[in-house]
Design an enzyme around this catalytic site. Structure first.
Site, mmCIF file in Angstrom:
data_model
loop_
_atom_site.group_PDB
_atom_site.id
_atom_site.type_symbol
_atom_site.label_atom_id
_atom_site.label_comp_id
_atom_site.label_asym_id
_atom_site.label_seq_id
_atom_site.Cartn_x
_atom_site.Cartn_y
_atom_site.Cartn_z
ATOM 1 C CD1 TRP A 61 44.480 39.328 40.804
ATOM 2 C CD2 TRP A 61 42.300 39.092 40.343
ATOM 3 N NE1 TRP A 61 44.318 38.140 40.155
ATOM 4 C CE2 TRP A 61 42.972 37.963 39.853
ATOM 5 C CE3 TRP A 61 40.919 39.165 40.170
ATOM 6 C CZ2 TRP A 61 42.342 36.916 39.203
ATOM 7 C CZ3 TRP A 61 40.287 38.129 39.529
ATOM 8 C CH2 TRP A 61 40.988 37.024 39.050
ATOM 9 C CG HIS A 84 47.372 39.052 32.297
ATOM 10 N ND1 HIS A 84 46.584 39.968 31.625
ATOM 11 C CD2 HIS A 84 47.063 39.191 33.612
ATOM 12 C CE1 HIS A 84 45.842 40.615 32.492
ATOM 13 N NE2 HIS A 84 46.105 40.172 33.706
ATOM 14 C CG PHE A 90 55.726 50.285 42.458
ATOM 15 C CD1 PHE A 90 54.844 50.402 41.397
ATOM 16 C CD2 PHE A 90 56.439 49.107 42.606
ATOM 17 C CE1 PHE A 90 54.665 49.356 40.507
ATOM 18 C CE2 PHE A 90 56.262 48.053 41.727
ATOM 19 C CZ PHE A 90 55.379 48.180 40.678
#
Length: 160
Positions: A29, A95, A120
């Site tokens: 994504w 979201h 991360f």
């Protein structure tokens, strides 16, 4: 907002990464952003001595899936560190909050569960341009920064 170039660092302050094996788990994504960060991480790892064949890249559908992809990489490969690469851009719903909370907690848990660095490298920006600026744009590439962190953490573990 980042105030420095994410790609700027003291090359000499980074230990040699020769012999290290690093995994990249990359969200599909927003791939125009995550793919650029993955390339930045790969280039930086190689610049510091990681051979191309010692960089394992796997893809997951989205940022929320990064922790499970990272767990599988930890379980089924012999990598020294794993970099989670994703991008979540604020929308008009909550979201964003759920995805960011999930991937943050998941990554933190994996560091402790596997006693291995899970880095991360997730952009959590308010708008797409901010992410573009941090994935090879005017503010550098977060992938470079993540690769340096991975190298330093693997080296730190070896020092113990």
């Amino acid at each position: 907002m980042a105030t420095k170039n994410l790609s700027e660092y003291n090359f000499d302050a980074v230990p040699s990464a020769q012999g290290m094996k690093i995994g990249l788990v990359v969200a599909e994504w927003n791939y125009h952003i995550t793919g650029s960060m993955a390339q930045g991480a790969k280039d930086t790892l190689m610049k510091h001595g990681v051979s191309e064949e010692d960089i394992i890249i796997k893809h997951v559908p989205g940022t929320f899936e990064l922790p499970l992809g990272g767990q599988w990489m930890a379980e089924y490969t012999d990598v020294d560190a794993i970099i989670h690469i994703g991008c979540v851009i604020q929308g008009q719903t909550r979201h964003f909050d759920y995805v960011c909370d999930g991937v943050t907690k998941g990554t933190t848990d994996l560091n402790l569960k596997y006693n291995k660095p899970f880095i991360f490298c997730v952009l959590t920006d308010n708008e797409e341009q901010q992410s573009i600026d941090r994935s090879g744009g005017k503010l550098g590439n977060k992938g470079d920064e993540a690769a340096v962190a991975a190298i330093k953490m693997v080296d730190l573990k070896k020092q113990f």
